[in-house]
Design a protein around this motif. Sequence first.
Motif, mmCIF file in Angstrom:
data_model
loop_
_atom_site.group_PDB
_atom_site.id
_atom_site.type_symbol
_atom_site.label_atom_id
_atom_site.label_comp_id
_atom_site.label_asym_id
_atom_site.label_seq_id
_atom_site.Cartn_x
_atom_site.Cartn_y
_atom_site.Cartn_z
ATOM 1 N N VAL A 27 0.823 -1.212 0.000
ATOM 2 C CA VAL A 27 0.000 0.000 0.000
ATOM 3 C C VAL A 27 0.858 1.265 0.000
ATOM 4 O O VAL A 27 0.467 2.278 -0.569
ATOM 5 C CB VAL A 27 -1.020 0.006 1.159
ATOM 6 C CG1 VAL A 27 -0.371 0.345 2.492
ATOM 7 C CG2 VAL A 27 -2.175 0.946 0.853
ATOM 8 N N THR A 28 2.046 1.229 0.604
ATOM 9 C CA THR A 28 2.892 2.425 0.612
ATOM 10 C C THR A 28 3.493 2.723 -0.756
ATOM 11 O O THR A 28 4.005 3.814 -0.983
ATOM 12 C CB THR A 28 4.032 2.332 1.661
ATOM 13 O OG1 THR A 28 4.822 1.190 1.391
ATOM 14 C CG2 THR A 28 3.478 2.305 3.068
ATOM 15 N N HIS A 29 3.407 1.763 -1.655
ATOM 16 C CA HIS A 29 3.877 1.972 -3.023
ATOM 17 C C HIS A 29 2.711 1.959 -4.009
ATOM 18 O O HIS A 29 2.882 1.639 -5.182
ATOM 19 C CB HIS A 29 4.906 0.893 -3.395
ATOM 20 C CG HIS A 29 6.148 0.984 -2.581
ATOM 21 N ND1 HIS A 29 6.330 0.282 -1.413
ATOM 22 C CD2 HIS A 29 7.259 1.737 -2.738
ATOM 23 C CE1 HIS A 29 7.497 0.585 -0.890
ATOM 24 N NE2 HIS A 29 8.093 1.464 -1.680
ATOM 25 N N SER A 30 1.533 2.317 -3.536
ATOM 26 C CA SER A 30 0.338 2.296 -4.372
ATOM 27 C C SER A 30 -0.288 3.685 -4.435
ATOM 28 O O SER A 30 0.043 4.560 -3.627
ATOM 29 C CB SER A 30 -0.681 1.301 -3.809
ATOM 30 O OG SER A 30 -1.332 1.856 -2.679
ATOM 31 N N PRO A 31 -1.217 3.879 -5.351
ATOM 32 C CA PRO A 31 -1.921 5.162 -5.416
ATOM 33 C C PRO A 31 -2.763 5.443 -4.160
ATOM 34 O O PRO A 31 -3.148 6.574 -3.921
ATOM 35 C CB PRO A 31 -2.833 5.018 -6.637
ATOM 36 C CG PRO A 31 -2.253 3.916 -7.446
ATOM 37 C CD PRO A 31 -1.566 3.002 -6.476
ATOM 38 N N GLN A 32 -3.019 4.420 -3.364
ATOM 39 C CA GLN A 32 -3.829 4.580 -2.155
ATOM 40 C C GLN A 32 -3.004 4.954 -0.921
ATOM 41 O O GLN A 32 -3.526 5.007 0.190
ATOM 42 C CB GLN A 32 -4.608 3.285 -1.873
ATOM 43 C CG GLN A 32 -5.619 2.940 -2.928
ATOM 44 C CD GLN A 32 -5.022 2.167 -4.091
ATOM 45 O OE1 GLN A 32 -3.866 1.745 -4.053
ATOM 46 N NE2 GLN A 32 -5.789 1.993 -5.144
ATOM 47 N N LYS A 33 -1.726 5.222 -1.099
ATOM 48 C CA LYS A 33 -0.837 5.487 0.034
ATOM 49 C C LYS A 33 -1.364 6.601 0.940
ATOM 50 O O LYS A 33 -1.435 6.439 2.154
ATOM 51 C CB LYS A 33 0.563 5.824 -0.452
ATOM 52 C CG LYS A 33 1.515 6.198 0.672
ATOM 53 C CD LYS A 33 2.873 6.633 0.151
ATOM 54 C CE LYS A 33 3.768 7.035 1.316
ATOM 55 N NZ LYS A 33 5.066 7.479 0.853
ATOM 56 N N ASP A 34 -1.715 7.743 0.366
ATOM 57 C CA ASP A 34 -2.154 8.877 1.187
ATOM 58 C C ASP A 34 -3.417 8.540 1.972
ATOM 59 O O ASP A 34 -3.548 8.917 3.139
ATOM 60 C CB ASP A 34 -2.379 10.117 0.326
ATOM 61 C CG ASP A 34 -1.074 10.670 -0.237
ATOM 62 O OD1 ASP A 34 -0.003 10.376 0.328
ATOM 63 O OD2 ASP A 34 -1.134 11.403 -1.247
ATOM 64 N N PHE A 35 -4.328 7.829 1.354
ATOM 65 C CA PHE A 35 -5.552 7.437 2.044
ATOM 66 C C PHE A 35 -5.243 6.450 3.171
ATOM 67 O O PHE A 35 -5.794 6.551 4.269
ATOM 68 C CB PHE A 35 -6.561 6.837 1.062
ATOM 69 C CG PHE A 35 -7.899 6.534 1.666
ATOM 70 C CD1 PHE A 35 -8.630 7.524 2.291
ATOM 71 C CD2 PHE A 35 -8.414 5.252 1.620
ATOM 72 C CE1 PHE A 35 -9.872 7.244 2.858
ATOM 73 C CE2 PHE A 35 -9.639 4.962 2.182
ATOM 74 C CZ PHE A 35 -10.380 5.963 2.803
ATOM 75 N N ALA A 36 -4.347 5.525 2.924
ATOM 76 C CA ALA A 36 -3.956 4.553 3.956
ATOM 77 C C ALA A 36 -3.318 5.268 5.145
ATOM 78 O O ALA A 36 -3.597 4.937 6.299
ATOM 79 C CB ALA A 36 -2.997 3.520 3.374
ATOM 80 N N ILE A 37 -2.476 6.255 4.874
ATOM 81 C CA ILE A 37 -1.860 7.027 5.951
ATOM 82 C C ILE A 37 -2.922 7.778 6.743
ATOM 83 O O ILE A 37 -2.905 7.786 7.977
ATOM 84 C CB ILE A 37 -0.790 7.994 5.391
ATOM 85 C CG1 ILE A 37 0.404 7.195 4.851
ATOM 86 C CG2 ILE A 37 -0.354 9.003 6.443
ATOM 87 C CD1 ILE A 37 1.393 8.025 4.064
ATOM 88 N N GLN A 38 -3.850 8.368 6.043
ATOM 89 C CA GLN A 38 -4.946 9.077 6.708
ATOM 90 C C GLN A 38 -5.744 8.117 7.601
ATOM 91 O O GLN A 38 -6.077 8.453 8.746
ATOM 92 C CB GLN A 38 -5.855 9.707 5.655
ATOM 93 C CG GLN A 38 -7.016 10.463 6.215
ATOM 94 C CD GLN A 38 -7.942 10.984 5.104
ATOM 95 O OE1 GLN A 38 -7.646 10.881 3.919
ATOM 96 N NE2 GLN A 38 -9.056 11.535 5.513
ATOM 97 N N MET A 39 -6.049 6.936 7.101
ATOM 98 C CA MET A 39 -6.797 5.947 7.881
ATOM 99 C C MET A 39 -6.013 5.510 9.114
ATOM 100 O O MET A 39 -6.573 5.382 10.207
ATOM 101 C CB MET A 39 -7.129 4.730 7.009
ATOM 102 C CG MET A 39 -8.168 5.004 5.956
ATOM 103 S SD MET A 39 -8.397 3.636 4.797
ATOM 104 C CE MET A 39 -8.683 2.253 5.858
ATOM 105 N N LEU A 40 -4.731 5.266 8.947
ATOM 106 C CA LEU A 40 -3.891 4.816 10.048
ATOM 107 C C LEU A 40 -3.781 5.899 11.129
ATOM 108 O O LEU A 40 -3.920 5.614 12.320
ATOM 109 C CB LEU A 40 -2.513 4.425 9.525
ATOM 110 C CG LEU A 40 -1.576 3.710 10.475
ATOM 111 C CD1 LEU A 40 -2.210 2.433 11.016
ATOM 112 C CD2 LEU A 40 -0.273 3.386 9.764
ATOM 113 N N ARG A 41 -3.568 7.127 10.707
ATOM 114 C CA ARG A 41 -3.500 8.229 11.673
ATOM 115 C C ARG A 41 -4.815 8.366 12.439
ATOM 116 O O ARG A 41 -4.808 8.552 13.652
ATOM 117 C CB ARG A 41 -3.164 9.554 10.963
ATOM 118 C CG ARG A 41 -1.732 9.628 10.460
ATOM 119 C CD ARG A 41 -1.453 10.952 9.757
ATOM 120 N NE ARG A 41 -1.896 12.108 10.513
ATOM 121 C CZ ARG A 41 -1.278 12.624 11.567
ATOM 122 N NH1 ARG A 41 -0.159 12.083 11.992
ATOM 123 N NH2 ARG A 41 -1.754 13.681 12.192
#
Length: 125
Positions: free
Chosen positions: A23-37
Amino acid sequence: MDAAPNVDKMTEIFLSTPIYQVVTHSPQKDFAIQMLRHHFQRMLKWPPFKTIWPQPPAIDRLQELNSKTLFIIAQNDSADHYLIADHFRKVPKVKFIEIADADHIMVTLTHPEELYREINAFMEE
């Protein structure tokens, strides 16, 4: 836990683990970071809770599961999750699906179509 309550540091540590590498190397990275935070911020506000472990341990009773069970694991999952999968082989009606080129945490973001097809096919069975 040493990073808590620093949400930025907690996020950085989690994203450096193998289970977030796809996921950190995907287009969804920013969304994943937002979800994790968001998850960490909420988690730090939760009241402490006491875990009550069943006796005998559930892991020793997996063979008692009678319902059909779908176990989805990612190809780039952690060794711990593969160990858990080995334990679930005791379930009589278990079906295993491995999602190629996926990590554990965000397979719903990085591989939604494949995940949908697998779950839908299992439900139709």
